[in-house]
Design an enzyme around this catalytic site. Structure first.
Site, PDB file in Angstrom:
ATOM      1  N   PRO A 366       0.827  -1.216   0.000  1.00  0.00           N
ATOM      2  CA  PRO A 366       0.000   0.000   0.000  1.00  0.00           C
ATOM      3  C   PRO A 366       0.859   1.263   0.000  1.00  0.00           C
ATOM      4  O   PRO A 366       2.054   1.226   0.347  1.00  0.00           O
ATOM      5  CB  PRO A 366      -0.810  -0.123   1.305  1.00  0.00           C
ATOM      6  CG  PRO A 366      -0.698  -1.550   1.709  1.00  0.00           C
ATOM      7  CD  PRO A 366       0.614  -2.034   1.201  1.00  0.00           C
ATOM      8  N   PRO A 367       0.286   2.398  -0.376  1.00  0.00           N
ATOM      9  CA  PRO A 367       1.036   3.668  -0.334  1.00  0.00           C
ATOM     10  C   PRO A 367       1.450   4.025   1.091  1.00  0.00           C
ATOM     11  O   PRO A 367       0.747   3.739   2.056  1.00  0.00           O
ATOM     12  CB  PRO A 367       0.036   4.691  -0.885  1.00  0.00           C
ATOM     13  CG  PRO A 367      -0.980   3.892  -1.617  1.00  0.00           C
ATOM     14  CD  PRO A 367      -1.070   2.576  -0.929  1.00  0.00           C
ATOM     15  N   GLY A 368       2.601   4.678   1.190  1.00  0.00           N
ATOM     16  CA  GLY A 368       3.052   5.172   2.488  1.00  0.00           C
ATOM     17  C   GLY A 368       3.731   4.159   3.364  1.00  0.00           C
ATOM     18  O   GLY A 368       3.978   4.420   4.547  1.00  0.00           O
ATOM     19  N   THR A 369       4.088   2.994   2.809  1.00  0.00           N
ATOM     20  CA  THR A 369       4.745   1.981   3.635  1.00  0.00           C
ATOM     21  C   THR A 369       6.267   2.053   3.537  1.00  0.00           C
ATOM     22  O   THR A 369       6.959   1.201   4.108  1.00  0.00           O
ATOM     23  CB  THR A 369       4.272   0.572   3.231  1.00  0.00           C
ATOM     24  OG1 THR A 369       4.391   0.426   1.810  1.00  0.00           O
ATOM     25  CG2 THR A 369       2.822   0.372   3.626  1.00  0.00           C
ATOM     26  N   GLY A 370       6.809   3.037   2.815  1.00  0.00           N
ATOM     27  CA  GLY A 370       8.256   3.243   2.809  1.00  0.00           C
ATOM     28  C   GLY A 370       8.987   2.550   1.691  1.00  0.00           C
ATOM     29  O   GLY A 370      10.192   2.279   1.819  1.00  0.00           O
ATOM     30  N   LYS A 371       8.339   2.285   0.573  1.00  0.00           N
ATOM     31  CA  LYS A 371       8.994   1.557  -0.520  1.00  0.00           C
ATOM     32  C   LYS A 371      10.101   2.392  -1.165  1.00  0.00           C
ATOM     33  O   LYS A 371      11.226   1.916  -1.351  1.00  0.00           O
ATOM     34  CB  LYS A 371       7.945   1.156  -1.567  1.00  0.00           C
ATOM     35  CG  LYS A 371       6.842   0.258  -1.034  1.00  0.00           C
ATOM     36  CD  LYS A 371       5.892  -0.177  -2.118  1.00  0.00           C
ATOM     37  CE  LYS A 371       5.056   0.976  -2.637  1.00  0.00           C
ATOM     38  NZ  LYS A 371       4.163   1.542  -1.615  1.00  0.00           N
ATOM     39  N   THR A 372       9.784   3.637  -1.492  1.00  0.00           N
ATOM     40  CA  THR A 372      10.769   4.483  -2.175  1.00  0.00           C
ATOM     41  C   THR A 372      11.928   4.842  -1.253  1.00  0.00           C
ATOM     42  O   THR A 372      13.102   4.789  -1.647  1.00  0.00           O
ATOM     43  CB  THR A 372      10.090   5.761  -2.695  1.00  0.00           C
ATOM     44  OG1 THR A 372       8.997   5.399  -3.532  1.00  0.00           O
ATOM     45  CG2 THR A 372      11.073   6.603  -3.487  1.00  0.00           C
ATOM     46  N   SER A 688     -13.966 -13.962  -1.420  1.00  0.00           N
ATOM     47  CA  SER A 688     -13.709 -14.252  -0.012  1.00  0.00           C
ATOM     48  C   SER A 688     -14.804 -13.757   0.924  1.00  0.00           C
ATOM     49  O   SER A 688     -14.703 -13.932   2.126  1.00  0.00           O
ATOM     50  CB  SER A 688     -12.364 -13.655   0.410  1.00  0.00           C
ATOM     51  OG  SER A 688     -12.392 -12.248   0.274  1.00  0.00           O
ATOM     52  N   LYS A 731      -5.634  -8.110   5.743  1.00  0.00           N
ATOM     53  CA  LYS A 731      -6.936  -8.230   6.386  1.00  0.00           C
ATOM     54  C   LYS A 731      -6.795  -8.331   7.899  1.00  0.00           C
ATOM     55  O   LYS A 731      -7.560  -7.708   8.666  1.00  0.00           O
ATOM     56  CB  LYS A 731      -7.672  -9.456   5.843  1.00  0.00           C
ATOM     57  CG  LYS A 731      -8.051  -9.349   4.363  1.00  0.00           C
ATOM     58  CD  LYS A 731      -8.679 -10.633   3.857  1.00  0.00           C
ATOM     59  CE  LYS A 731      -9.061 -10.515   2.384  1.00  0.00           C
ATOM     60  NZ  LYS A 731      -9.642 -11.758   1.842  1.00  0.00           N
TER      61      LYS A 731
END
Length: 815
Positions: A366-372, A688, A731
């Site tokens: 997800p966005p904002g998880t520190g990938k970059t 699901s 989830k």
């Protein structure tokens, strides 16, 4: 050479009725005009000799048949000819007869005479009927003007001939004179000869003159242009030679020559690979033959600038100190153990085998998880240069491979440009947002990335601009993506995917205290003494104002608090502020997010499911109700086809097992069912939610409430089997954020607990099931649903009015 030049007296009135006919092949004679001729054929020479012995008058007619050895027949001659007087005749040593003849009258042949080896014909003389009117005078005046212009543009015609044409008063004679002078074909002249009407003859000659004038004017224009270009080139050449001589006299060097030598030195210094060296030397040879003002000069020099600026052999040494690298990674990021472990493994392999190739990693989450930012930390840990390329919205293949040099303004692609900026051939390349690459008529950039991100191919990556291979095998490529579904399978197969699922509450608190709050204090110009956050304040910001997998919104809310405190300090209202949970209402307003589980699970027919979205996991509430009707099923809430099928499968299972569950079998014949999934503006799909839908239906039809603080996920079959699902970690983290204490998962997803943080695993009780009977036993308040005969239709639950989670419309949920 014999010459016969007896005086000749011309008399057009004394033309005999029978004339010897001399064919003309490449000329036409008009009355009163003089024409030189050369006679070659034997019978024609005989004709001239006999005419000279008599009255010197002959008939000249244009032959339609090209000149050859055979004498043209009667049918090969034109319809009309010209009687002529031989003015002069001369014979040469090679048996040629040269004539100078003057035209007398037009004639037509009435009959041919026999008995001679040459053609003899009885003729009828045609005389011009001279008339004058305004139109004829206008045609004459226009024709004279055109002829003057033709004489002016024709170097072979003397200027006096224009004055002579102007002095002729007879319209027919003037037309004949101009027609005989201008450059036209014999057949075109013959057409004028055959035109008896004076007015029509003037028009025909005017047409020929117009055509000749257009050709002469176009030729003059071309001549002037070529002459001007040649004069300009010669002038530039002379000036350059003079400038060169002046510089040599002053002892100065030629700038172009100096630049050529500089490029040659750069090529030698760079020690280019063989192919690159050949291409560079070929381009340098072309450059040396060009003038600096040429447009191609700039193209060639730009290419040499690029090829000599690339780091063909320049590289930075790797930091193989594993402890130091681990410390850098831990200092920059909290958590993210899998990516950190993978980088440490890479360093260990490089230490044991220095020539090993770099991995192609893909950080997905997800966005904002520190990938970059994790990519920047990896570059620091390895001691390499870092370069980031944003691929979001890129649709042109040339962005990756570059443009060919034939295009104006061509440049290399982003890969080669990044290497030049990094100044090393082993940097860390961050290809950001690779899942958002598009394609259109300009090509598919993801197809160009197949070669870049394949260690078996990228050692000879060819950019269209350079047109020589460049070795990318030493580059460490790291890509980022929010979702993997939009990445083409062939490209995804080349990458090692590392999932960054999101952070737990405890991790967010530690990250906020260690990274986010210090950074926002510095950005807002306040010190640690001027503002402090208590743990309870940070926790309330996380739970009451943000609900996300990443950290971006959390940092924004912390920035809001810091701005408010900085404003107070700047206005000298306070000197420092200790922010606690009670102060958040003043800075951030009322609490935006509350737990909906306890307020919504109050009546039968409402169940809590778990959904996956590209921004992390979320809770999914499913409501069911019944009303009078006949076997109808209504589904609402922007459900996709797969989710609708899950609802149909859940209903079929409930009807098939009605007696076992405790439902009156006749109930379905007299009632309609309605299943609704709130947040109706958000599209939802996925299999699901089957477990949750069946539980909600069973709760409604048995009038049994579902346990509080419980959520579930799983796909069902018609036989009541519970199948595994994806996105378990996201989830579970969403359930933990919402305060869920019990989670029901498919038995086949037990292995996914290894990815769940220990703190979360301790706070939540997990139940693993493989049959729907076990789900109903765990979910419903009574372990065994009561059999009440005909079930009572539950009223629509009246949930307390609570603010809902701030879900943006358009964000598709996958259950």
């Amino acid at each position: 050479m014999a010459d016969e030049q007896s005086p000749v007296k011309l008399d057009a009135e004394k033309v005999p009725e029978i004339l010897p006919i001399l064919p003309l092949y490449d000329a036409a004679l008009f009355p009163k005009m003089v024409l030189p001729l050369v006679v070659l054929q034997g019978e024609s020479v005989q004709l001239v000799d006999e005419a000279m012995a008599k009255d010197r008058i002959i008939g000249l007619m244009v032959s339609k048949k090209p000149e050859d050895k055979d004498t043209p027949g009667k049918e090969d001659l034109a319809a009309m000819g010209t009687s002529a007087m031989i003015l002069k005749m001369a014979k040469t040593q090679d048996n040629r007869t040269q004539l100078l003849v003057q035209g007398l009258n037009r004639f037509k042949i009435t009959a041919f005479e026999e008995g001679k080896s040459y053609l003899v014909a009885r003729v009828k003389i045609i005389k011009d009927i001279e008339t004058k009117d305004n139109e004829i005078e206008a045609l004459m005046s226009n024709l004279v003007n055109q002829f003057e212009r033709i004489v002016e543009l024709s170097p072979g015609l003397p200027p006096e001939i224009a004055q002579m044409a102007k002095s002729i008063q007879e319209a027919g004679t003037m037309a004949d004179m101009i027609a005989s002078t201008i450059n036209s074909t014999p057949m075109e002249k013959q057409k004028v000869l055959e035109t008896i009407d004076i007015k029509e003859r003037l028009k025909e000659v005017t047409r020929l003159a117009n055509h000749q004038l257009d050709i002469l004017e176009l030729g003059s224009k071309i001549q002037n242009q070529v002459k001007g270009d040649m004069d300009k080139s010669q002038r530039e050449y002379y000036l350059r030679q003079q400038l060169k001589a002046i510089k040599e006299e002053l002892g100065e060097k030629d700038e172009a020559g100096v630049e050529i030598e500089e490029y040659r030195a750069k090529i030698e210094e760079k020690n280019l690979p063989d192919e690159a060296r050949k291409e560079a030397e070929r381009e340098l040879d072309r450059l040396s033959r060009m003038h600096p003002s040429s447009a191609e000069y700039t193209v060639a020099s730009t290419y040499l600038d690029w090829i000599t600026a690339l780091p063909w052999h320049d590289r930075t040494p790797d930091n193989l100190d594993i402890k130091k690298a681990r410390k850098i990674l831990d200092d920059d990021h909290f958590g993210l153990e899998k990516p950190k472990r993978r980088i440490i493994e890479y360093l260990a392999v490089r230490k044991l085998k220095p020539e090993s190739r770099g991995p192609i990693l893909c950080f997905a989450g997800p966005p904002g998880t520190g990938k970059t930012s994790l990519g920047q930390s990896i570059a620091r840990a390895l001691g390499r240069k870092f370069h980031r390329i944003s691929l979001g919205g890129v649709r042109d293949e040339a962005e990756i491979r570059g443009h060919r040099r034939t295009y104006v303004g061509a440049l290399p692609g982003r890969i080669i440009q990044g290497l030049r900026r990094a100044e090393s051939n082993n940097p860390v390349f961050m290809l950001d947002e690779i899942d958002k690459v598009g394609s259109d008529f300009r090509g598919d950039p993801s197809s160009a990335l197949l070669e870049v991100l394949d260690p078996e191919q990228n050692f000879s990556f060819s950019d269209h601009y350079l047109d020589v291979p460049f070795d990318l095998s030493s580059v460490m490529f790291i890509t980022t993506a929010n979702i993997l579904d939009t990445i083409p399978p062939a490209l995804r197969d080349r990458m090692e995917v590392l999932m960054l699922h999101g952070y737990t509450l405890d991790e967010k608190i530690k990250i906020a205290n260690r990274y986010l709050i210090p950074r926002q204090r510095e950005e807002h110009g306040i010190t640690a003494k001027q503002i402090k956050f208590t743990n309870s304040a940070v926790k309330n910001i996380i739970t009451g104002y943000t609900r996300e997998a990443g950290l971006r919104n959390l940092e924004r809310e912390i920035a809001n608090v810091c701005r408010s405190v900085a404003t107070k300090i700047a206005q000298e209202k306070i000197k420092s502020e200790n922010v606690n949970a009670a102060d958040l209402h003043e800075y951030l307003g009322p609490v935006r997010l509350t737990s909906e589980t306890k307020t919504r699970i109050t009546t039968p027919g409402v169940a809590t499911g778990l959904a996956w979205t590209p921004t992390g996991g979320e809770l999914l509430f499913i409501e069911a109700t019944a009303m009078k009707g006949k076997k109808g099923l209504t589904l609402t809430g922007q459900l996709g086809d797969v989710m609708k099928e899950s609802a149909t499968a859940a209903l079929s299972f409930a009807r098939a097992n009605a007696s076992t569950i405790g439902i009156d079998e006749d109930f379905f014949d007299n009632h309609d069912l309605h299943i609704h999934v709130p947040a109706g503006a958000i599209p939802k799909d996925g299999p699901s939610a089957g477990v949750t839908m069946l539980t909600a239906l069973t709760s409604l039809l048995t009038n049994t409430r579902i346990r509080k603080d419980l959520a579930m996920t799983g796909e069902i079959t018609l036989r009541g089997q519970v199948l595994p699902v994806g996105g378990v970690k996201e989830k579970v983290l969403a359930a933990h954020r919402a305060g869920i204490k019990t989670v029901i998962l498919p038995a086949w997803n037990r292995k996914d607990l290894e990815d769940i943080p220990k703190k979360v695993e301790k706070d939540i009780q997990f139940h693993f099931v493989d049959k729907m009977a076990d789900v109903l036993t765990l979910a419903l308040e009574n372990k065994k649903p009561r059999v009440t005969g005909k079930p009572r239709v539950a009223k629509k639950p009246q949930a307390a009015k609570q603010p809902r989670a701030n879900k943006k419309p358009g964000k598709k949920q996958r259950t």
